[in-house]
Design a protein around this motif. Structure first.
Motif, PDB file in Angstrom:
ATOM      1  N   PRO A 343       0.751  -1.167  -0.018  1.00  0.00           N
ATOM      2  CA  PRO A 343      -0.165  -0.046   0.011  1.00  0.00           C
ATOM      3  C   PRO A 343       0.637   1.171  -0.109  1.00  0.00           C
ATOM      4  O   PRO A 343       0.547   2.133  -0.701  1.00  0.00           O
ATOM      5  N   ARG A 344       1.960   1.319   0.607  1.00  0.00           N
ATOM      6  CA  ARG A 344       2.975   2.467   0.691  1.00  0.00           C
ATOM      7  C   ARG A 344       3.468   2.832  -0.787  1.00  0.00           C
ATOM      8  O   ARG A 344       3.354   4.155  -1.257  1.00  0.00           O
ATOM      9  N   GLN A 345       3.819   1.772  -1.314  1.00  0.00           N
ATOM     10  CA  GLN A 345       4.330   1.935  -2.618  1.00  0.00           C
ATOM     11  C   GLN A 345       3.289   2.501  -3.787  1.00  0.00           C
ATOM     12  O   GLN A 345       3.347   3.490  -4.585  1.00  0.00           O
ATOM     13  N   TYR A 346       2.071   1.882  -3.469  1.00  0.00           N
ATOM     14  CA  TYR A 346       0.898   2.285  -4.344  1.00  0.00           C
ATOM     15  C   TYR A 346       0.512   3.888  -4.082  1.00  0.00           C
ATOM     16  O   TYR A 346       0.092   4.356  -5.010  1.00  0.00           O
ATOM     17  N   ALA A 347       0.433   4.166  -2.818  1.00  0.00           N
ATOM     18  CA  ALA A 347       0.217   5.522  -2.546  1.00  0.00           C
ATOM     19  C   ALA A 347       1.232   6.484  -3.127  1.00  0.00           C
ATOM     20  O   ALA A 347       0.706   7.646  -3.624  1.00  0.00           O
ATOM     21  N   TRP A 348       2.426   6.108  -2.982  1.00  0.00           N
ATOM     22  CA  TRP A 348       3.379   6.895  -3.663  1.00  0.00           C
ATOM     23  C   TRP A 348       3.230   7.182  -5.220  1.00  0.00           C
ATOM     24  O   TRP A 348       3.293   8.019  -5.743  1.00  0.00           O
ATOM     25  N   GLN A 349       2.812   5.907  -5.948  1.00  0.00           N
ATOM     26  CA  GLN A 349       2.559   5.873  -7.335  1.00  0.00           C
ATOM     27  C   GLN A 349       1.572   6.998  -7.608  1.00  0.00           C
ATOM     28  O   GLN A 349       1.411   7.588  -8.569  1.00  0.00           O
ATOM     29  N   ALA A 350       0.382   7.057  -6.544  1.00  0.00           N
ATOM     30  CA  ALA A 350      -0.757   7.716  -6.852  1.00  0.00           C
ATOM     31  C   ALA A 350      -0.473   9.374  -6.902  1.00  0.00           C
ATOM     32  O   ALA A 350      -1.074  10.191  -7.324  1.00  0.00           O
ATOM     33  N   VAL A 351       0.528   9.754  -5.719  1.00  0.00           N
ATOM     34  CA  VAL A 351       0.994  11.171  -5.800  1.00  0.00           C
ATOM     35  C   VAL A 351       1.809  11.328  -7.155  1.00  0.00           C
ATOM     36  O   VAL A 351       1.371  12.803  -7.544  1.00  0.00           O
ATOM     37  N   THR A 352       2.478  10.602  -7.519  1.00  0.00           N
ATOM     38  CA  THR A 352       3.338  10.900  -8.927  1.00  0.00           C
ATOM     39  C   THR A 352       2.267  10.956  -9.990  1.00  0.00           C
ATOM     40  O   THR A 352       2.648  11.958 -10.842  1.00  0.00           O
ATOM     41  N   ALA A 353       1.346  10.384 -10.073  1.00  0.00           N
ATOM     42  CA  ALA A 353       0.222  10.700 -11.019  1.00  0.00           C
ATOM     43  C   ALA A 353      -0.425  12.043 -10.950  1.00  0.00           C
ATOM     44  O   ALA A 353      -1.064  12.546 -11.923  1.00  0.00           O
ATOM     45  N   LEU A 354      -0.504  12.651  -9.791  1.00  0.00           N
ATOM     46  CA  LEU A 354      -0.900  14.031  -9.580  1.00  0.00           C
ATOM     47  C   LEU A 354      -0.049  15.079 -10.169  1.00  0.00           C
ATOM     48  O   LEU A 354      -0.507  16.133 -10.285  1.00  0.00           O
ATOM     49  N   GLN A 355       1.208  14.625 -10.364  1.00  0.00           N
ATOM     50  CA  GLN A 355       2.303  15.716 -10.570  1.00  0.00           C
ATOM     51  C   GLN A 355       2.545  15.893 -12.094  1.00  0.00           C
ATOM     52  O   GLN A 355       3.757  16.533 -12.374  1.00  0.00           O
TER      53      GLN A 355
END
Length: 443
Positions: A343-355
């Motif tokens: 889940p931590r890696q998944y959340a980081w990937q979600a942040v990069t998608a916002l950038q």
């Protein structure tokens, strides 16, 4: 006084077909099919277990092995009498040639088909506890099952015609190579006529495709058997005509035999957060845990402007106002058996998608990269960020200086009061959405 006894009832001999089915090579052929398909499927179960479409894809792709294996098994059985030297003796029986062929061929046909069906049933049962919103995809099973049976019957005829012990392995290799070539790069008509069309990728066949495929493959095998052993070989024309008609229908349709699953075009969303979280409807059951994995991000983004409306998973590029949800598929990476693996890696990937990940690389100035790093560290730091920082701390002077600047930017963002940070993030996401590095606020 003489005692009269009733004569013993004659013992009825077992039917030859039953004897062939329970003894000899046929049961072993079914077991080999079961193991040859089952062991590789189990070894990579994390890639399909939990998705009905992925399970159907694996079973259909397995036909690349099943069909040549069934043909080789039938071919080996077909050459049995020649290997035993009993061809002439077998030919003196009162049974007609077609009956003799079917008595020898049908047990192998039934056993290899049973091996494939048992493998398919076990795979479906293994997926059922972990399914996340899709439904079973059994549509291709009828065509695949008949193709397996047809391969065994046609292989039996080849084994009777070709007088060499190498016929079975050569037939298996030729079938595997031929099916692989057609599936990988054949014409649309060739792919339509091939029982193993390659990966389905979630596509569904039109309703008549499995039945046309069954007539195509089954008709050819039956025509071959009748042409070889029937007393009136002209009877082979009837299944041959049916097979050619079905084949013409398949070839004419080409790639139109497959269509996208409508369920795969739907989204299931949790709109209680900003951005909203949407997953593909095929994995609707994973929405709660995806939302939980992203909850730390959405809580920190409360009140921030210029954000995408939602994270979405269309299986393609996100639409206007959306960010790409980190991929649940292909299974075996982010998700295994209906659970997120990290889940931590998944959340980081979600942040990069916002950038603004689709912005040109020319916009990634040092200022933008520092801002990106600070935002990621605040919202959802990468699980490997600590190791990267430690590696930079042991590097040369330039890397150590870069690390000090990144840490200072992180500290400044984290040290802002809530309103100031909300305004800064709003300006940051507005600049990243427009791919304008000059508008990214400084830290």
């Amino acid at each position: 006084m003489t005692l009269l006894t009733e004569p013993e009832a004659p013992v009825r001999a077992p039917h030859p077909l039953r004897a062939e089915a329970v003894r000899g090579f046929a049961p072993w052929a079914g077991a080999v099919v079961l193991l040859t398909l089952g062991v590789p499927l189990w070894a990579k179960a994390d890639r399909w277990q939990g998705g009905w479409a992925e399970t159907a894809d694996q079973l259909h792709t397995a036909l690349l092995i099943t069909l040549p294996l069934a043909a080789a098994a039938g071919c080996w059985q077909g050459g049995r009498e020649r290997r035993r030297g009993t061809e002439e003796l077998w030919g003196t029986t009162v049974r007609p040639p077609l009956t003799r062929l079917l008595v020898a061929a049908l047990p192998v046909v039934l056993w290899v088909t049973a091996g494939y069906l048992v493998t398919a049933a076990l795979a479906l049962l293994a997926t059922w506890p972990y399914a996340q919103g899709d439904r079973p995809h059994p549509a291709v099973l009828p065509g695949d099952t008949v193709a397996t049976a047809a391969g065994a019957l046609a292989g039996h005829v080849v084994g009777r015609v070709v007088a060499t012990r190498l016929a079975a392995p050569l037939l298996a290799m030729a079938g595997y190579v031929g099916l692989g070539i057609v599936a990988a790069g054949g014409s649309p008509a060739g792919r339509a006529l091939s029982p193993a069309t390659g990966a389905l990728d979630g596509a569904l066949p039109v309703w008549w495709q499995p039945w046309a495929m069954a007539v195509w493959t089954g008709g050819l095998a039956l025509a071959a058997a009748l042409a070889y052993a029937a007393r009136r070989r002209v009877t082979a024309l009837l299944p041959l005509a049916a097979a050619l008609s079905a084949g013409a229908l398949l070839a004419q349709a080409g790639d139109g035999l497959w269509h996208t699953d409508p369920l795969g075009r739907r989204q299931v969303c949790d709109t209680s957060t900003t951005p909203a979280v949407c997953v593909n409807a095929r994995y609707a059951g994973m929405l709660p845990q995806v939302g939980e994995a992203l909850s730390g991000i959405t809580d920190k983004l409360h009140g921030v402007r210029n954000l995408p409306v939602r994270w979405a998973d269309h299986g393609s590029a996100p639409r206007a106002g959306e960010a790409q949800l980190p991929g649940i598929t292909p299974l075996g990476w982010s998700a295994v058996r209906g659970r997120l693996t990290d889940p931590r890696q998944y959340a980081w990937q979600a942040v990069t998608a916002l950038q603004g990940y689709d912005c040109p690389e020319t916009t990634l100035t040092a200022r933008v990269l520092r801002a990106d790093d600070a935002v990621e560290h605040y919202l959802a730091p990468s699980p490997v960020q600590k190791a990267i920082d430690e590696d930079d701390a042991r590097g040369d002077a330039a890397r150590r200086a870069g690390l000090r600047e990144r840490r200072a930017a992180r500290a400044r963002l984290a040290g802002m009061d809530e309103r100031q940070r909300r305004d800064w993030l709003s300006a940051y996401f507005g600049a990243r959405a427009g791919c304008d590095p000059k508008e990214v606020p400084a830290l």
